[in-house]
Design a protein around this motif. Structure first.
Motif, mmCIF file in Angstrom:
data_model
loop_
_atom_site.group_PDB
_atom_site.id
_atom_site.type_symbol
_atom_site.label_atom_id
_atom_site.label_comp_id
_atom_site.label_asym_id
_atom_site.label_seq_id
_atom_site.Cartn_x
_atom_site.Cartn_y
_atom_site.Cartn_z
ATOM 1 N N GLN A 1 -7.384 11.317 -5.153
ATOM 2 C CA GLN A 1 -8.624 11.115 -4.413
ATOM 3 C C GLN A 1 -8.235 10.863 -2.955
ATOM 4 O OE1 GLN A 1 -10.012 7.973 -7.240
ATOM 5 N NE2 GLN A 1 -11.908 9.136 -7.234
ATOM 6 N N ALA B 1 1.937 3.060 -4.078
ATOM 7 C CA ALA B 1 1.019 4.211 -4.034
ATOM 8 C C ALA B 1 1.496 5.322 -4.964
ATOM 9 C CB ALA B 1 0.916 4.731 -2.606
ATOM 10 N N GLU C 1 -9.569 10.880 -0.092
ATOM 11 C CA GLU C 1 -10.311 10.045 0.840
ATOM 12 C C GLU C 1 -9.977 8.566 0.699
ATOM 13 O OE1 GLU C 1 -12.638 10.324 -2.945
ATOM 14 O OE2 GLU C 1 -11.487 11.688 -1.687
ATOM 15 N N LEU C 2 -9.357 8.188 -0.433
ATOM 16 C CA LEU C 2 -8.985 6.791 -0.651
ATOM 17 C C LEU C 2 -7.529 6.513 -0.259
ATOM 18 C CD1 LEU C 2 -10.668 6.183 -4.126
ATOM 19 C CD2 LEU C 2 -11.584 5.673 -1.854
ATOM 20 N N SER C 3 -6.820 7.519 0.206
ATOM 21 C CA SER C 3 -5.377 7.389 0.448
ATOM 22 C C SER C 3 -5.002 7.857 1.847
ATOM 23 C CB SER C 3 -4.601 8.201 -0.592
ATOM 24 O OG SER C 3 -5.007 7.890 -1.888
ATOM 25 N N GLN C 4 -5.798 7.465 2.831
ATOM 26 C CA GLN C 4 -5.592 7.989 4.182
ATOM 27 C C GLN C 4 -4.220 7.644 4.751
ATOM 28 O OE1 GLN C 4 -7.726 10.039 6.320
ATOM 29 N NE2 GLN C 4 -8.242 10.470 4.184
ATOM 30 N N PRO D 1 -1.963 10.999 -4.259
ATOM 31 C CA PRO D 1 -3.335 10.808 -3.775
ATOM 32 C C PRO D 1 -4.301 11.860 -4.316
ATOM 33 C CG PRO D 1 -1.998 11.811 -2.069
ATOM 34 C CD PRO D 1 -1.081 11.512 -3.212
ATOM 35 N N GLU E 1 0.822 -1.212 0.000
ATOM 36 C CA GLU E 1 0.000 0.000 0.000
ATOM 37 C C GLU E 1 0.859 1.268 0.000
ATOM 38 O OE1 GLU E 1 0.176 -2.425 2.342
ATOM 39 O OE2 GLU E 1 -0.904 -1.808 4.141
ATOM 40 N N THR F 1 -1.340 7.076 3.130
ATOM 41 C CA THR F 1 -0.330 7.888 2.452
ATOM 42 C C THR F 1 -0.386 9.328 2.941
ATOM 43 O OG1 THR F 1 -0.431 6.494 0.484
ATOM 44 C CG2 THR F 1 0.465 8.706 0.195
#
Length: 445
Positions: free
Chosen positions: A102, A97, A104-107, A100, A93, A109
């Motif tokens: 988006q 990566a 909200e999908l990459s908390q 980010p 993850e 990171t």
């Protein structure tokens, strides 16, 4: 899109649709004088097994720092890398990566970037840090153009004690921004504050200082800072070594406005020259915040009161109108920044302080030993952190070649930048036995 096979009929149809007869007509703009008339002499394909053997044979010709004793620095440093770093960054993850977009999908990171920014602020004493830059040189260049935008001035005081590679990058960026560079010449490995006082005026946007400077010496930061503060519209840019910040004053303590640097030495390996990690921080000032390049990760709460992380500021041309962008740099060094974050969290304040102290004391031990040898002189005297300039009666090239026979890299040859001497670096990894071996070899040269 459907898969398209490359049959002769389909190729002919494609060429007809664009008004051409043969594939070579696609390249008719290439002059005949530089076109190859014969088939290239390329070997036929080999098996995967043969390829791996050939690759291993070539790789075996390299020598790593596990086989050599290195006193080479000059901007990239051989520090100890805690084993926990590789273990954590190898998680898929993190390892795979990307930016980010988006959030909200990459908390995970984003949280790592937030912690990295917080640690850079702690180190530098600044109020704001971005999520990382490509390397120290580009961070310095971005900071210079940032200072020019903030102040509305175009004059830049650039001492020759700043890393020569950084100076080139700064001037390359500055050419496009039509900045005026005033090159300041140093003596005895530091810039004379009188040089600053003589050249600074109301049109000066920024004074650039390195901490410690390229030669390892410590500039008269506080004295120079007072001169700059007398000019209301001039900023102080400090290019700092983050390891030094574990033991000496933070740049904020002597009035820095912007702090940048190379963070390769925070848990990142040398890796044959890259990738590196640039950091950038500035005062908590609205004017500076709006001109800071890159992006900033922030922490907030959602409607249910749960903590989350977001991209708070994005001043890149991908995110805002091109003419409003502060930079056209379209990526950062998220994985390398994660390495630095893990390193700093692992070491803690006391651990980082110990690394810095070991670098300092070992470098001074070695310098004192070498300075006592006939035919050698340490030019910095006692004013340096963990790098010093060594002057030799022998040609530096000869010194390098003879020591390489002993698997010792003595340092950086200043002939590369048109100067005489060797820039010697000592990190916490160097042992007393290794340093004593260098002294013994120098003694019999």
């Amino acid at each position: 899109m459907d898969y398209i096979s490359n049959t002769a009929a389909e190729k002919d149809k494609m060429l007809q649709e664009i008004g051409l007869k043969e594939v070579k007509d696609l390249f008719q703009m290439i002059p005949e004088a530089v076109s190859a008339d014969e088939r290239l002499n390329i070997e036929s394909g080999i098996s995967e097994l043969e390829l791996m053997r050939r690759a291993q044979l070539q790789a075996g010709k390299n020598k790593s720092l596990d086989q050599q004793i290195s006193f080479l620095g000059a901007g990239a440093y051989d520090h100890y890398l805690p084993g926990i770093i590789d273990a954590l960054i190898s998680r898929s993850e993190f390892y795979t990566a990307y930016t980010p977009y988006q959030a909200e999908l990459s908390q995970g990171t984003l949280e790592a970037a937030y912690e990295y920014q917080s640690m850079i602020c702690d180190l530098t004493g600044m109020g704001i840090a971005n999520a990382s830059m490509l390397d120290g040189g580009s961070a310095a260049a971005e900071a210079v153009t940032m200072a020019a935008r903030i102040t509305g001035n175009s004059r830049v005081l650039l001492p020759d004690t700043v890393n020569p590679a950084y100076r080139e990058v700064i001037k390359t960026y500055g050419a496009g921004a039509e900045l005026e560079f005033v090159d300041l010449e140093s003596k005895q490995q530091i810039i004379n504050p009188a040089q600053i006082e003589k050249n600074i005026n109301d049109q000066t946007a920024v004074v650039v200082l390195q901490y410690p400077n390229f030669y390892g010496s410590l500039e008269k930061m506080e004295e120079i800072s007072k001169m700059i503060k007398n000019k209301k519209n001039t900023l102080l840019l400090v290019i700092a070594n983050p390891i030094l910040l574990g033991v000496l004053k933070a740049p904020a303590d002597f009035g820095a406005d912007i702090v940048v640097g190379e963070a390769q030495n925070l848990g990142n390996g040398l890796n044959y020259g890259g990738p590196n990690l640039g950091f950038m921080a500035c005062k908590d000032d609205r004017r500076m915040l709006r001109q800071l390049p890159g992006r900033i990760v922030g922490k907030t709460t959602d409607v249910d009161g749960k903590e989350g992380f977001v991209l708070t500021l994005q001043t890149r041309e991908q995110h805002i109108r091109r003419e409003k962008a502060t930079s056209n740099i379209c990526t950062n060094e998220a994985l390398n920044a994660l390495m630095a974050t893990i390193y700093l969290a692992t070491m803690g304040k006391e651990g980082l302080k110990e690394v810095g102290e070991q670098c300092y004391h070992k470098a001074h031990y070695l310098a004192k030993k070498i300075n006592g040898l006939s035919g050698f002189e340490v030019l910095n005297q006692d004013n340096f952190f963990n790098e010093f300039v060594l002057k030799s009666e022998k040609e530096s090239t000869e010194v390098f070649e003879e020591l390489l026979q002993e698997e010792i890299i003595v340092g950086y040859d200043l002939k590369n930048i048109g100067e005489n001497g060797i820039l010697v670096c000592v990190t916490e990894k160097r042992t007393k036995a290794e340093m004593d071996k260098l002294v013994e070899k120098l003694e019999v040269l």
